[in-house]
Scaffold this active site. Structure first.
Site, PDB file in Angstrom:
ATOM      1  N   GLU A  68       0.571  -0.966  14.120  1.00 40.79           N
ATOM      2  CA  GLU A  68      -0.183  -0.413  13.371  1.00 40.79           C
ATOM      3  C   GLU A  68      -1.624  -0.355  13.980  1.00 40.79           C
ATOM      4  O   GLU A  68      -2.156  -1.495  14.332  1.00 40.79           O
ATOM      5  CB  GLU A  68      -0.183  -0.809  11.968  1.00 40.79           C
TER       6      GLU A  68
ATOM      7  N   LYS B  51      -4.344   8.027   6.592  1.00 36.26           N
ATOM      8  CA  LYS B  51      -4.154   7.815   7.987  1.00 36.26           C
ATOM      9  C   LYS B  51      -3.141   8.448   8.773  1.00 36.26           C
ATOM     10  O   LYS B  51      -2.964   8.320  10.034  1.00 36.26           O
ATOM     11  CB  LYS B  51      -3.759   6.039   8.162  1.00 36.26           C
TER      12      LYS B  51
ATOM     13  N   ASN C 204      -0.503  -5.318  13.774  1.00 40.14           N
ATOM     14  CA  ASN C 204      -1.112  -4.276  12.919  1.00 40.14           C
ATOM     15  C   ASN C 204      -2.605  -4.646  13.100  1.00 40.14           C
ATOM     16  O   ASN C 204      -3.219  -5.574  12.509  1.00 40.14           O
ATOM     17  CB  ASN C 204      -0.582  -4.522  11.393  1.00 40.14           C
TER      18      ASN C 204
ATOM     19  N   ASN D 208       6.456  -7.452   6.937  1.00 43.35           N
ATOM     20  CA  ASN D 208       5.217  -6.863   7.202  1.00 43.35           C
ATOM     21  C   ASN D 208       3.988  -7.603   6.669  1.00 43.35           C
ATOM     22  O   ASN D 208       3.890  -7.713   5.409  1.00 43.35           O
ATOM     23  CB  ASN D 208       5.347  -5.305   6.720  1.00 43.35           C
ATOM     24  N   GLU D 209       3.184  -8.081   7.498  1.00 45.97           N
ATOM     25  CA  GLU D 209       2.022  -8.594   7.129  1.00 45.97           C
ATOM     26  C   GLU D 209       1.940  -9.927   6.293  1.00 45.97           C
ATOM     27  O   GLU D 209       1.498  -9.834   5.266  1.00 45.97           O
ATOM     28  CB  GLU D 209       0.914  -7.671   6.720  1.00 45.97           C
TER      29      GLU D 209
ATOM     30  N   ASP E  88       0.726  -1.337   0.170  1.00 44.60           N
ATOM     31  CA  ASP E  88      -0.056  -0.045   0.007  1.00 44.60           C
ATOM     32  C   ASP E  88       0.701   1.310  -0.033  1.00 44.60           C
ATOM     33  O   ASP E  88       0.787   2.346   0.841  1.00 44.60           O
ATOM     34  CB  ASP E  88      -0.734   0.078   1.144  1.00 44.60           C
TER      35      ASP E  88
HETATM   36  C1  GCB Z   1      -1.602  -2.232   6.547  1.00 45.49           C
HETATM   37  C2  GCB Z   1      -0.402  -2.292   6.080  1.00 45.49           C
HETATM   38  C3  GCB Z   1       0.194  -0.808   5.491  1.00 45.49           C
HETATM   39  C4  GCB Z   1      -1.101  -0.135   4.977  1.00 45.49           C
HETATM   40  C5  GCB Z   1      -2.304  -0.133   5.999  1.00 45.49           C
HETATM   41  C6  GCB Z   1      -3.542   0.566   5.665  1.00 45.49           C
HETATM   42  O1  GCB Z   1      -1.835  -3.299   7.290  1.00 45.49           O
HETATM   43  O2  GCB Z   1       0.795  -2.587   6.726  1.00 45.49           O
HETATM   44  O3  GCB Z   1       1.116  -0.749   4.696  1.00 45.49           O
HETATM   45  O4  GCB Z   1      -0.673   1.153   4.486  1.00 45.49           O
HETATM   46  O5  GCB Z   1      -2.605  -1.384   6.729  1.00 45.49           O
HETATM   47  O6  GCB Z   1      -3.768   1.738   6.051  1.00 45.49           O
HETATM   48  O7  GCB Z   1      -4.340  -0.190   4.893  1.00 45.49           O
END
Ligand code: GCB
Length: 594
Positions: free
Chosen positions: A506, A570, A468, A414-415, A162
């Site tokens: 997160e 965000k 997250n 990450n994830e 993302d």
């Molecule tokens: C997540 C990701 C991050 C995204 C975020 C989102 O879980 O790790 O890269 O930007 O969510 O805002 O959806």
């Protein structure tokens, strides 16, 4: 891997500035040997910067393929007899470089440095031509992974993460010298025992006649506090002044490599901080004191320059962290510029350091980012080639950042998918390799929302639980009461299942600045405040929660999509760093904790 530095025996020359720049949609550069001529139809492009947003042209912004950069540099005659190195701090995602028509280095991985010894190729006193082809394509053999699809309009990049796929020369380019016999690498591991500090060091030297190594440690006032000879030893520091969160106290380790006559042939000065990091039960200890992370997942992202490193934004971002009372951040989702880590070292800001392994998850890729469905782990998708690239990314991250006191934890992904036997087989060797490369720091990965403790199969391999979570946003949107119950239950389940420290890496809500509501309405400034307050209320009920890093510090660019209104919103700051209402609430909460 040592950063280029000016020392008594070394000199650097920055190649930053305006370079010639050309896209190569037909792949002509390689066949026409653009390294041996001026780039055709070139424009000027600044280094460092992403090229995508510089020109008002969608073909450049959304370009897929190799982009070429070229510049000339006059090398001083006084460099005769020195070893001369060409170094790129980063080329995203793959760089192939030539000096004076000779290919000198090729490197995959968009966020770590690479270099070539060009001593024999450089023309002293003359103009030398540096050319680099920078490829932004992501595939199954890259980290992060991706997929290029051919369309009637040309190739299109599908990525599974993302943030916008910014590309180019994002960081500085250097020519620098070392003596022919030189210090290659230094590793330090520090310890504390009451008022006594220890610095175990290991020096790698190479060249024609590497001789004796002498190491001197000086405190911040320049007074010598310890000295040793030999390639590796342990220094003892009485009345030590530790590096600690909020106080980036640094010593300087001077390494001298002597020649036959015992005179120094090479000297390198490395700033170091003396501190320890340890996990004990559900506590995260820095210098044996419980540490609670406050701060953000960030991005290297800004208007116009994209992911280009910029000291102006760097200093401002650290100032905003301080203004909020935040003590830490995560380098989501790739290693940041070394300038950032140096700055964090000097200012006592704690860093969770992440590899670029983001998007190893077909569920997310196909769901949120609209990619064609695929099976995450398979020989044709994320398989042995990806794992090899991932291992290289871990190696290069640790090699680059191992001596930074600010780095207290590695996150190796990450994830990722973390609920299948294939995930376990994929991660087990990577965790083992990380521990072998650096036994001194805990290791984690950022766990995705769907991988709750009942289905996760890899967390036992790691030291900490990094979560997250988007309760109140992607789940229970607008229903903060339901979100609160679910969050509370999940934290309890993690604590019971693993008994490890939990850091929320997160949580957050997209927020349009200026949008307001008196009832809890997603996208408003009030909703961001209420959602964050809800998370904090829950965190405060659980001892195992030892950190809160909000997603995100600032709004950032993403690929286009119906879930994104001109990027991800965000941030608690806008992309140009104006505060949203949540900053006042955070300032109040975090400053109270200091
Ligand atoms: C997540 C990701 C991050 C995204 C975020 C989102 O879980 O790790 O890269 O930007 O969510 O805002 O959806």
């Amino acid at each position: 891997m040592l950063r280029p530095r000016d020392t008594r025996t070394r000199e650097r020359r920055s190649l930053d500035g305006l370079w010639q720049f050309a896209l190569d949609p037909d792949g002509a550069g390689r066949t026409e040997e653009w390294w041996s001529r001026s780039l055709p139809a070139a424009r000027e492009a600044p280094v460092p910067a992403s090229y995508n947003d510089l020109f008002a042209d969608a073909r450049i912004r959304d370009y897929v393929g190799e982009a070429w950069y070229q510049t000339t540099v006059r090398v001083p005659e006084r460099w005769a007899g020195e070893r001369i190195v060409l170094r790129f701090d980063a080329a995203t995602h793959r760089g192939t470089a030539w000096l004076n028509s000779v290919q000198v280095v090729e490197h995959a991985g968009g966020y770590t440095p690479f270099e070539a010894d060009v001593t024999e190729l450089v023309e002293l006193g003359a103009e030398n031509v540096v050319t680099i082809a920078v490829d932004n394509r992501l595939g199954w053999d890259t980290i992060p992974p991706g997929r290029v699809v051919e369309t009637p309009d040309g190739p299109r990049q599908r990525s599974f993460h993302d943030f916008f796929n910014y590309a180019g020369l994002h960081r500085s380019v250097w020519l620098y010298t070392t003596p022919r016999s030189h210090i290659d690498d230094i590793t330090v591991v520090t310890g504390l025992d009451g008022a006594t500090g220890t610095v175990a060091y290991d020096v790698q030297a190479s060249g024609e006649r590497p001789g004796t190594v002498t190491v001197t440690l000086r405190d911040a006032e320049g007074a010598e506090v310890a000295r040793a000879t030999g390639g590796s030893a342990e220094l003892t520091v009485e009345d030590v002044h530790p590096w600690r969160p909020g106080e980036g106290y640094l010593y300087e380790l001077t390494v001298e490599l002597a020649g036959d006559d015992d005179l120094p042939v090479d000297v390198y000065e490395l700033p170091i901080g003396i501190r320890t990091v340890r996990v004990e039960g559900t506590r995260f200890l820095i210098n044996d004191e419980p540490f609670y992370f406050t701060g953000f997942g960030k991005h290297e992202d800004g208007p116009v320059r994209g992911k280009g490193h910029d000291n102006v934004f760097m200093v401002h971002d650290f100032a905003l962290l301080e203004w909020l009372g935040a003590n830490s951040f995560r380098t989501s989702h790739y290693p940041y510029a070394e300038d950032v880590l140096d700055y964090a070292d000097r200012h006592g800001v704690v860093v969770i350091d992440e590899t670029p392994a983001v998007g190893i998850n077909s569920g997310l890729a196909a769901g949120a980012f609209g990619a064609e469905p695929f099976i995450t782990f398979s020989p044709e998708t994320i398989g042995p080639r990806t794992q090899e690239a991932h291992l290289r990314a871990i190696r290069e991250l640790v090699a680059r950042d191992k001596n930074h006191p600010c780095v207290v934890l590695w996150t190796i992904a990450n994830e990722p998918e973390s609920v299948t036997p294939e995930a376990r087989a994929y991660f087990e060797p990577l965790v083992a390799a990380t521990r072998q490369l650096d036994p001194s720091r805990p290791v984690g990965f950022a766990n995705v929302m769907t991988a709750t403790p009942d289905v996760d199969v890899i967390t036992d391999l790691f030291d900490v639980v990094l979560l997250n979570r988007y309760y109140g946003w992607y789940v229970d949107a607008g229903d903060l009461a339901a979100a609160e119950r679910a969050l509370d239950g999940e934290i309890r389940a993690w604590t019971e299942a693993h008994g490890k420290p939990i850091v929320f890496t997160e949580y957050g809500a997209d927020t349009l600045p200026g949008l307001h509501s008196v009832t809890p309405t997603p996208w408003t400034e009030e909703y961001q405040v209420e959602l964050l307050e809800m998370f904090h209320r829950v965190f405060d009920r659980h001892e195992a929660v030892v950190g809160e890093q909000i997603w995100n510090f600032a709004d950032f660019a993403t690929t286009a999509g119906i879930l994104r209104a001109d990027g991800n919103k965000k941030g608690v700051f806008t992309r140009d760093r104006r505060p949203k209402a949540a900053t006042q609430m955070l300032r109040e909460r975090w400053r109270r904790r200091q």
